[in-house]
Scaffold this motif. Structure first.
Motif, PDB file in Angstrom:
ATOM      1  N   LEU A 179       0.831  -1.204   0.000  1.00 45.55           N
ATOM      2  CA  LEU A 179       0.000   0.000   0.000  1.00 45.55           C
ATOM      3  C   LEU A 179       0.867   1.257   0.000  1.00 45.55           C
ATOM      4  O   LEU A 179       0.574   2.213  -0.734  1.00 45.55           O
ATOM      5  CB  LEU A 179      -0.928  -0.004   1.206  1.00 45.55           C
ATOM      6  N   THR A 180       1.915   1.278   0.787  1.00 45.30           N
ATOM      7  CA  THR A 180       2.813   2.426   0.814  1.00 45.30           C
ATOM      8  C   THR A 180       3.419   2.673  -0.559  1.00 45.30           C
ATOM      9  O   THR A 180       3.500   3.819  -1.027  1.00 45.30           O
ATOM     10  CB  THR A 180       3.930   2.208   1.844  1.00 45.30           C
ATOM     11  N   GLU A 181       3.848   1.606  -1.218  1.00 47.84           N
ATOM     12  CA  GLU A 181       4.437   1.743  -2.547  1.00 47.84           C
ATOM     13  C   GLU A 181       3.422   2.281  -3.549  1.00 47.84           C
ATOM     14  O   GLU A 181       3.722   3.183  -4.336  1.00 47.84           O
ATOM     15  CB  GLU A 181       4.975   0.393  -3.019  1.00 47.84           C
ATOM     16  N   LEU A 182       2.219   1.746  -3.554  1.00 44.53           N
ATOM     17  CA  LEU A 182       1.200   2.200  -4.489  1.00 44.53           C
ATOM     18  C   LEU A 182       0.785   3.646  -4.205  1.00 44.53           C
ATOM     19  O   LEU A 182       0.607   4.450  -5.131  1.00 44.53           O
ATOM     20  CB  LEU A 182      -0.015   1.279  -4.442  1.00 44.53           C
ATOM     21  N   LEU A 183       0.641   3.984  -2.958  1.00 43.89           N
ATOM     22  CA  LEU A 183       0.301   5.357  -2.597  1.00 43.89           C
ATOM     23  C   LEU A 183       1.379   6.336  -3.043  1.00 43.89           C
ATOM     24  O   LEU A 183       1.100   7.484  -3.372  1.00 43.89           O
ATOM     25  CB  LEU A 183       0.083   5.473  -1.087  1.00 43.89           C
ATOM     26  N   SER A 187       4.270   1.900 -10.003  1.00 40.43           N
ATOM     27  CA  SER A 187       3.389   1.318 -11.020  1.00 40.43           C
ATOM     28  C   SER A 187       3.170  -0.163 -10.740  1.00 40.43           C
ATOM     29  O   SER A 187       4.028  -0.818 -10.131  1.00 40.43           O
ATOM     30  CB  SER A 187       4.001   1.488 -12.404  1.00 40.43           C
ATOM     31  N   PRO A 188       2.050  -0.717 -11.173  1.00 35.90           N
ATOM     32  CA  PRO A 188       1.826  -2.151 -10.983  1.00 35.90           C
ATOM     33  C   PRO A 188       2.936  -3.013 -11.566  1.00 35.90           C
ATOM     34  O   PRO A 188       3.295  -4.038 -10.985  1.00 35.90           O
ATOM     35  CB  PRO A 188       0.488  -2.387 -11.693  1.00 35.90           C
ATOM     36  N   GLY A 189       3.513  -2.592 -12.692  1.00 34.36           N
ATOM     37  CA  GLY A 189       4.578  -3.370 -13.295  1.00 34.36           C
ATOM     38  C   GLY A 189       5.855  -3.410 -12.486  1.00 34.36           C
ATOM     39  O   GLY A 189       6.631  -4.362 -12.585  1.00 34.36           O
ATOM     40  N   GLU A 190       6.079  -2.382 -11.679  1.00 32.36           N
ATOM     41  CA  GLU A 190       7.280  -2.322 -10.835  1.00 32.36           C
ATOM     42  C   GLU A 190       7.091  -3.011  -9.492  1.00 32.36           C
ATOM     43  O   GLU A 190       8.059  -3.247  -8.763  1.00 32.36           O
ATOM     44  CB  GLU A 190       7.656  -0.862 -10.567  1.00 32.36           C
TER      45      GLU A 190
END
Length: 344
Positions: A179-183, A187-190
Motif C-alpha cells: 500500500l505504501t508503494e502504491l500510494l 506502477s503495478p509493473g514495478e
C-alpha cells in the motif's frame, strides 16, 4: 496536481475501495463454489454492493479501529504508547452493537483477553495466522512522517496483539508495504520486483522494541528464526503470485493460484493478484475478487485497498460514497491521514 494532494486522493480511494470490496463480497463470504455465486448473482457476480446502504463486515470495522487509533496515538510511535490506544479501539469494536458481522474467532478471543487485563503477549493467539491480522492493516501503510522500519514494526505489532504467528506478522508487514508503494506512485509493473526485494531484506529482522519476547512465548529457538518462518511462508505464496500474474488468466478462480485467503499470507497474495490482473479496471478487480471460493470479503477488501491506492478516489462511482456504511468515519479518517501527509 501537487504530490501531497495526489497522495491524499489515493488515501481516500484506498480506504473507500477497501470498504467497497468488503461490501461487494460480503454476501459470498461463506459460499464455497463460484458457480453458486454466479447462479445467485449472475455471470461475474454483483456489479455493485447490494442494498440501499452498502453494509460492510468486521474487516472494515477493524480497519477503522486501527486507523482511528493511529490518529489518536501520540507521536513518535512507540509500543508502550500505541498499545493502550489500540487495546481500547479493539475492545470498543468487540463490545459495539454493530459487531454482528461474523467476527473472527481469533480477534474475539484475543480482544476478550485484552479486556480482562492480559498483557498483549499473553492475550494473543500464538498459533493463529488468520487474515484478521492483515485485512485491517491498511491505515498503517498510509502513515507518513515515519521511516520504513517503524512502519514495518507497527504493521507487525497491530497484528501481534491478536495473531501471534510469525506469518501473520510478515503478511501484515507486506500488505502495508505494498500500500505504501502504491500510494507513493509505484506502477503495478514495478511492484512485484520491489516486493521481492523487500521480503528478502526483512527475513531475519525482528522488531524487538515492539514485539518484546513474543518469540519465546511460541517456543522459537531465536527471534530471527521466529520471524524468518513467517517470511519464508510469504515467499512461497509470492512465488505462486508471480507465476499467476505471468499467466494472466482472468477466468480461473484466483484462489486456485494463491490460496483461499483464510490465512494472512494467502489473503494478501490473492487480493493482490486480483488487483494485478485488472490494474486499471478497479470494478472488474473487485468483481473478480468477490467471485471466489475462499474468504471473498477479505480478499476483495484487500483488492479494493490496492486499487484505490493506485488510482485514487476517482476509481469508484461517485454515488457509492453516499451509500457505504461508515462513510462519515471513512471520510474523516481519510481527512486525518491527508492532514498528516500535508505536514511531512
Amino acid at each position: 496536481m501537487d504530490l501531497r494532494e495526489d497522495f491524499g486522493t489515493r488515501i481516500e480511494g484506498s480506504l473507500f475501495g477497501s470498504a467497497y470490496g468488503d461490501a461487494l463480497a460480503a454476501p459470498n463470504e461463506f459460499i464455497r463454489e463460484t458457480e453458486e455465486i454466479e447462479r445467485l448473482y449472475g455471470k461475474g457476480g454483483l456489479t455493485e454492493p447490494p442494498g440501499t446502504v452498502f453494509l460492510v463486515t468486521d474487516d472494515t470495522q477493524m480497519s477503522l479501529a486501527v486507523g482511528e487509533a493511529l490518529v489518536k496515538a501520540p507521536r513518535p510511535f512507540l509500543e508502550t504508547t500505541l498499545e493502550p490506544v489500540l487495546r481500547r479501539a479493539f475492545i470498543d469494536w468487540m463490545n459495539s452493537p454493530d459487531n454482528t458481522r461474523a467476527p473472527g474467532m481469533t480477534c474475539m478471543l484475543a480482544t476478550r483477553r485484552l479486556e480482562e487485563g492480559d498483557h498483549w503477549p499473553q492475550a494473543t493467539v500464538s498459533h493463529s495466522k488468520g487474515c484478521g491480522a492483515n485485512m485491517r492493516v491498511g491505515p498503517v501503510g498510509m502513515l507518513r512522517g515515519i521511516d520504513s522500519p517503524t512502519r514495518a514494526a507497527i504493521a507487525q505489532f497491530q497484528a501481534a496483539m491478536t495473531h501471534g504467528h510469525p506469518t501473520a506478522l510478515a503478511a501484515s508487514d507486506v500488505t502495508a508495504y505494498v500500500l505504501t508503494e502504491l500510494l507513493g506512485g509505484c506502477s503495478p509493473g514495478e511492484l512485484l520486483p520491489r516486493l521481492r526485494a523487500y521480503v528478502v531484506s526483512q527475513r531475519r529482522v525482528y522488531h524487538a522494541d515492539w514485539l518484546r519476547d513474543l518469540w519465546q512465548r511460541v517456543g522459537a529457538e531465536s527471534p530471527e528464526a521466529f520471524i524468518a518462518h513467517g517470511w519464508d511462508e510469504c515467499v512461497r505464496v509470492i512465488d505462486r503470485l508471480e507465476a499467476a500474474v505471468r499467466d494472466g488468466d482472468r477466468e480461473v478462480d484466483p484462489c486456485e493460484r494463491t490460496g483461499d485467503g483464510w490465512v494472512a499470507e494467502e489473503a494478501f497474495a490473492t487480493g493482490l493478484l486480483c488487483f494485478l490482473l485488472f490494474p486499471e479496471e478497479p470494478i472488474a478487480a473487485l468483481r473478480r475478487a468477490s467471485v471466489t471460493r475462499g474468504d471473498s470479503d477479505s480478499i476483495a477488501c484487500l483488492t479494493g485497498g490496492f486499487a484505490g491506492a493506485h488510482l485514487g478516489m476517482s476509481a469508484w462511482p461517485g454515488e457509492w460514497a453516499e451509500r457505504i456504511e461508515y462513510g462519515d468515519r471513512l471520510a474523516a479518517l481519510a481527512a486525518e491521514m491527508r492532514r498528516g501527509a500535508s505536514t511531512v
